[in-house]
Write an enzyme that holds these catalytic residues in place. Sequence first.
Site, short mmCIF file in Angstrom:
data_model
loop_
_atom_site.label_atom_id
_atom_site.label_comp_id
_atom_site.label_asym_id
_atom_site.label_seq_id
_atom_site.Cartn_x
_atom_site.Cartn_y
_atom_site.Cartn_z
N ASN A 5 -25.88 25.04 0.77
CA ASN A 5 -25.42 24.82 2.14
C ASN A 5 -23.92 25.06 2.19
OD1 ASN A 5 -24.76 23.82 4.66
ND2 ASN A 5 -25.32 21.69 4.21
N LYS A 7 -21.88 25.21 4.63
CA LYS A 7 -21.15 24.49 5.70
C LYS A 7 -20.08 25.41 6.30
CE LYS A 7 -22.25 20.16 3.44
NZ LYS A 7 -21.97 18.76 3.25
N HIS A 92 -29.14 17.47 9.85
CA HIS A 92 -28.19 17.10 8.79
C HIS A 92 -27.34 15.91 9.27
CE1 HIS A 92 -24.86 17.23 5.97
NE2 HIS A 92 -25.63 17.97 5.19
N GLU A 94 -24.32 15.15 8.99
CA GLU A 94 -23.03 15.46 9.62
C GLU A 94 -23.23 15.75 11.10
OE1 GLU A 94 -22.00 18.52 6.84
OE2 GLU A 94 -21.51 17.01 5.32
N GLU A 164 -31.18 13.01 1.93
CA GLU A 164 -29.74 13.07 1.74
C GLU A 164 -29.10 11.75 2.18
OE1 GLU A 164 -28.10 17.28 1.44
OE2 GLU A 164 -28.09 16.76 3.55
N GLY A 170 -20.92 14.68 -0.26
CA GLY A 170 -19.52 15.04 -0.36
C GLY A 170 -18.63 13.97 -0.98
N SER A 207 -23.97 15.26 -3.46
CA SER A 207 -23.14 15.35 -4.66
C SER A 207 -23.89 15.87 -5.89
CB SER A 207 -22.47 14.00 -4.96
OG SER A 207 -21.59 13.65 -3.91
N GLY A 228 -24.19 21.14 -1.39
CA GLY A 228 -23.10 21.49 -0.49
C GLY A 228 -21.92 22.03 -1.27
P1 PGA Z 1 -22.64 17.83 -1.05
O1 PGA Z 1 -23.36 18.11 0.33
O2 PGA Z 1 -23.41 18.55 -2.13
O3 PGA Z 1 -21.25 18.36 -0.90
O4 PGA Z 1 -22.66 16.34 -1.27
C1 PGA Z 1 -24.75 18.14 0.43
C2 PGA Z 1 -25.18 18.43 1.85
O5 PGA Z 1 -24.51 17.98 2.78
O6 PGA Z 1 -26.18 19.12 2.08
#
Ligand code: PGA
Length: 253
Positions: A5, A7, A92, A94, A164, A170, A207, A228
Amino acid sequence: MVIGNYKLHCGVRESAALARGVLRGLRGGTHVPDVVLLPSFPALGEVRKVVARTHVLLGAQNLAPVAGGALTGEVSAAQLKDAGCAYVLVGHSERRRVLGETDTMVHDKLVIAYAASVTPILCVGEDAVARGAGQAQDVVAVQLTAALTGVTVQKSERVMIAYEPVWAIGTGDAATPGDVVAMHQHIRRVCKGLLGDRAVDVVYGGSVDGKNAYDFLRERDVDGVLVGSASVKLAEFLLIIAAAAEVMQAQDV
Ligand code: PGA
């Protein structure tokens, strides 16, 4: 399955370069995991050219909550299909937290994605408060129920859920494999109640990196990872793909 992903982390040229790097990394492997790349909308076209006629699939990070018509700035499921997307992320955290995406919108997007034959990857997960209060499973059950109730999924289509936990995204603070397995089993139970007896693929995100990927992927209840930050660092992403290949070899898949 390994899903990247991107982003807003990279532009058109960098996304295409990453995709080329992934293909180089996959070359010659005896066990090749399914890899799905989710670049930003402007990069879809270039990444599509790179992955065309390869094992790597293309997806998007979002779609409009309506099938078409006048909704300035949005991208429809049919447009994603046309752009070569096999997958699309839906719900997602976010988007839920920062952009106020509601359960109703998430539900509508699922219906619309399936209708356009773009497989939705439904993201669910609790925040730190819910986990601390021992309500993680309840929160996820509510999200799944709101999203999937009334959705008809044809036998030929895949049901894909990404677990998630918000606190793990993140932050560098990934969930433990034990917690992930327990939640994935819970997700399968809830999905069975909602959709009946059918295969459900559940991937973990939050993460994931080159060091911890193997510990998640080796679990039978973990069908893949959604990555991500580590997906835009080529060497790190290739380590995750290598971990998936190692698990496939060990399990003789
Ligand atoms: P991350 O994000 O690997 O940076 O934690 C995962 C995601 O939001 O899909």
